[in-house]
Design an enzyme around this catalytic site. Structure first.
Site, PDB file in Angstrom:
ATOM      1  N   ARG A 136       1.103  -1.184  -0.145  1.00  0.00           N
ATOM      2  CA  ARG A 136       0.068  -0.053  -0.210  1.00  0.00           C
ATOM      3  C   ARG A 136       0.756   1.166  -0.115  1.00  0.00           C
ATOM      4  O   ARG A 136       1.523   1.525   1.088  1.00  0.00           O
ATOM      5  CB  ARG A 136      -0.856   0.004   1.154  1.00  0.00           C
ATOM      6  CG  ARG A 136      -1.625   1.408   1.406  1.00  0.00           C
ATOM      7  CD  ARG A 136      -2.652   1.251   2.387  1.00  0.00           C
ATOM      8  NE  ARG A 136      -3.887   0.530   1.835  1.00  0.00           N
ATOM      9  CZ  ARG A 136      -5.188   0.860   2.226  1.00  0.00           C
ATOM     10  NH1 ARG A 136      -5.280   1.570   3.277  1.00  0.00           N
ATOM     11  NH2 ARG A 136      -6.348  -0.043   1.566  1.00  0.00           N
ATOM     12  N   HIS A 195      -7.293   0.482  -6.784  1.00  0.00           N
ATOM     13  CA  HIS A 195      -7.350  -0.346  -5.633  1.00  0.00           C
ATOM     14  C   HIS A 195      -8.184  -1.636  -5.952  1.00  0.00           C
ATOM     15  O   HIS A 195      -9.362  -2.054  -5.636  1.00  0.00           O
ATOM     16  CB  HIS A 195      -8.250   0.260  -4.381  1.00  0.00           C
ATOM     17  CG  HIS A 195      -8.318  -0.126  -2.973  1.00  0.00           C
ATOM     18  ND1 HIS A 195      -7.550  -1.113  -2.657  1.00  0.00           N
ATOM     19  CD2 HIS A 195      -8.903   0.204  -2.042  1.00  0.00           C
ATOM     20  CE1 HIS A 195      -7.525  -1.634  -1.433  1.00  0.00           C
ATOM     21  NE2 HIS A 195      -8.246  -0.782  -1.091  1.00  0.00           N
ATOM     22  N   GLN A 206     -10.078  -4.096  -3.770  1.00  0.00           N
ATOM     23  CA  GLN A 206     -11.128  -3.575  -3.121  1.00  0.00           C
ATOM     24  C   GLN A 206     -12.145  -4.006  -4.321  1.00  0.00           C
ATOM     25  O   GLN A 206     -13.402  -4.408  -4.127  1.00  0.00           O
ATOM     26  CB  GLN A 206     -11.072  -2.129  -3.271  1.00  0.00           C
ATOM     27  CG  GLN A 206     -12.644  -1.620  -2.583  1.00  0.00           C
ATOM     28  CD  GLN A 206     -12.774  -2.066  -1.130  1.00  0.00           C
ATOM     29  OE1 GLN A 206     -12.089  -2.085  -0.173  1.00  0.00           O
ATOM     30  NE2 GLN A 206     -14.084  -2.618  -1.139  1.00  0.00           N
ATOM     31  N   ASP A 210     -17.218   6.869  -2.590  1.00  0.00           N
ATOM     32  CA  ASP A 210     -16.015   7.015  -1.612  1.00  0.00           C
ATOM     33  C   ASP A 210     -15.630   8.278  -1.071  1.00  0.00           C
ATOM     34  O   ASP A 210     -16.437   9.172  -1.415  1.00  0.00           O
ATOM     35  CB  ASP A 210     -14.854   6.200  -2.290  1.00  0.00           C
ATOM     36  CG  ASP A 210     -13.478   5.973  -1.520  1.00  0.00           C
ATOM     37  OD1 ASP A 210     -13.833   5.983  -0.023  1.00  0.00           O
ATOM     38  OD2 ASP A 210     -12.496   5.749  -1.903  1.00  0.00           O
ATOM     39  N   CYS A 264     -16.281   1.729   0.169  1.00  0.00           N
ATOM     40  CA  CYS A 264     -15.343   0.761   0.375  1.00  0.00           C
ATOM     41  C   CYS A 264     -14.761   0.790   1.921  1.00  0.00           C
ATOM     42  O   CYS A 264     -14.310   0.016   2.459  1.00  0.00           O
ATOM     43  CB  CYS A 264     -13.863   0.909  -0.398  1.00  0.00           C
ATOM     44  SG  CYS A 264     -13.419   2.556  -0.294  1.00  0.00           S
ATOM     45  N   ARG A 306     -13.499  -8.696   1.387  1.00  0.00           N
ATOM     46  CA  ARG A 306     -12.115  -8.261   1.267  1.00  0.00           C
ATOM     47  C   ARG A 306     -11.371  -9.653   1.487  1.00  0.00           C
ATOM     48  O   ARG A 306     -10.203 -10.135   0.586  1.00  0.00           O
ATOM     49  CB  ARG A 306     -11.465  -7.188   1.893  1.00  0.00           C
ATOM     50  CG  ARG A 306     -11.868  -5.886   1.596  1.00  0.00           C
ATOM     51  CD  ARG A 306     -11.486  -5.330   0.235  1.00  0.00           C
ATOM     52  NE  ARG A 306      -9.982  -5.499   0.041  1.00  0.00           N
ATOM     53  CZ  ARG A 306      -9.301  -4.488   0.642  1.00  0.00           C
ATOM     54  NH1 ARG A 306      -9.766  -3.149   1.183  1.00  0.00           N
ATOM     55  NH2 ARG A 306      -8.043  -4.683   0.453  1.00  0.00           N
TER      56      ARG A 306
END
Ligand code: CP
Ligand code: NVA
Length: 311
Positions: A114, A141, A144, A232, A270, A298
């Site tokens: 990340r 991402h 996700q 988001d 998310c 996830r």
């Protein structure tokens, strides 16, 4: 193919990619395989184990779900996940990423990262001769997106029959979701404020996959025919100093009861959410909200990915 892929792809369309830097590193068939594998692992029908397998997890930004889901996922698969925060390792004290990549590849069977610039994930993939998994960059991402598609398939309907709406910032989550939607055959309507779109490269990649999202003028238009509405945060990690500049552009983009008054659409996010900004507490906590399934998925989706990458 993701825009800046290094060794993430192969000439052989059937061969699983070396790395997973964005969702379109997978073919449509590979995506379907990962999601099916995830469902079977989740249901206890697939008992695959990855014993003595170590996933190094390199975090340059905070995380709850990504860290916990990879760590528990690796435990459930009989392997081990190793958390490496920026302050704990030499990377945070000036050691180059390409050196970190080669050192970690000497110990771990895969590296999850990340980070900020997507290029960092590409550098890791270039220098680590083990699979590199993108656990979020400023651009993408994809883990996700795997969980999102698994959730839609479980809770909304067959992916090729679902219409989705993306409302808000054209950020990393939205970019990977749009490309994943194209790969999986979802219809997608996108409402983003001027200057905060998904990016032309995303529309091009979706077009290459055969299903370009429809950019619409307002959140109302985006949600009108949607089975699922996704948003988001308006200010992502790493752009906190842009907060005052960005927020005015998002006036009218909040997902709230008024916006959803005429639709039964499910709601997705998310997480983490900023209640009162991009979504109200009322919508997030409502019956239509799929956010906790998304969060749990996830782990299942990443287990599907890990077994395909590593077994
Ligand atoms: N959705 C997600 O990636 O959450 P975390 O930032 O908690 O990992
Ligand atoms: N767009 C958000 C997603 C967090 C999971 C961010 O990058 O901060």
């Amino acid at each position: 193919m993701s825009a800046n892929t290094t060794d993430a792809t192969t000439d052989d369309a059937d061969q699983f990619p070396n790395d997973f830097l964005d969702i379109d590193d997978l073919t449509r068939e590979q995506l379907s395989t990962v999601l099916t594998r995830a469902s079977e692992l989740k249901a206890g029908k697939d008992l695959t184990q990855l014993p003595r397998t170590t996933l190094a997890m390199l975090f340059e930004k905070p995380s709850t779900r990504t860290r916990a889901s990879f760590e528990t996922g690796m435990t459930q698969l009989g392997g081990h996940a190793m958390f490496l925060g920026p302050e704990d390792i030499q990377l945070g004290h000036g050691e180059p990423l390409k050196d970190t990549a080669r050192a970690l590849a000497g110990y771990a069977d895969a590296v999850m990262v990340r980070t900020f610039a997507h290029e960092n994930a590409e550098i890791l993939a270039e220098y680590a001769d083990v699979p590199v998994i993108n656990g979020l960059t400023d651009d993408a991402h994809p883990c996700q997106t795997l969980a999102d598609l698994l959730t839609i398939r479980e809770e909304v309907g067959p992916l090729g029959e679902v219409s989705a709406a993306w409302v808000g910032d054209g950020n990393n989550v939205g970019r990977s979701f749009a490309v994943g939607a194209a790969l999986a055959g979802l219809d997608l309507a996108v409402a983003t404020p001027e200057g905060y779109g998904l990016g032309d490269d995303v529309y091009d990649r979706c077009a290459d996959l055969g299903t370009e999202p429809t950019a619409v003028d307002s959140p109302e238009e985006a949600v009108a025919d949607a089975d699922v509405v996704y948003t988001d945060v308006w200010v992502s990690m790493g752009e906190e100093e842009k907060r005052e500049e960005k927020l005015p552009a998002f006036d009218g983009y909040q997902v709230n009861a008024d916006l959803l008054a005429d639709t039964d659409a499910a709601f997705m996010h998310c997480l983490p959410a900023h209640r009162g900004e991009e979504v109200t507490d009322e919508v997030l906590e409502s019956e239509r909200s799929l956010v906790w399934t998304q969060a749990e998925n996830r782990m299942h989706a990443q287990k599907g990915l890990l077994v395909e990458l590593l077994e």
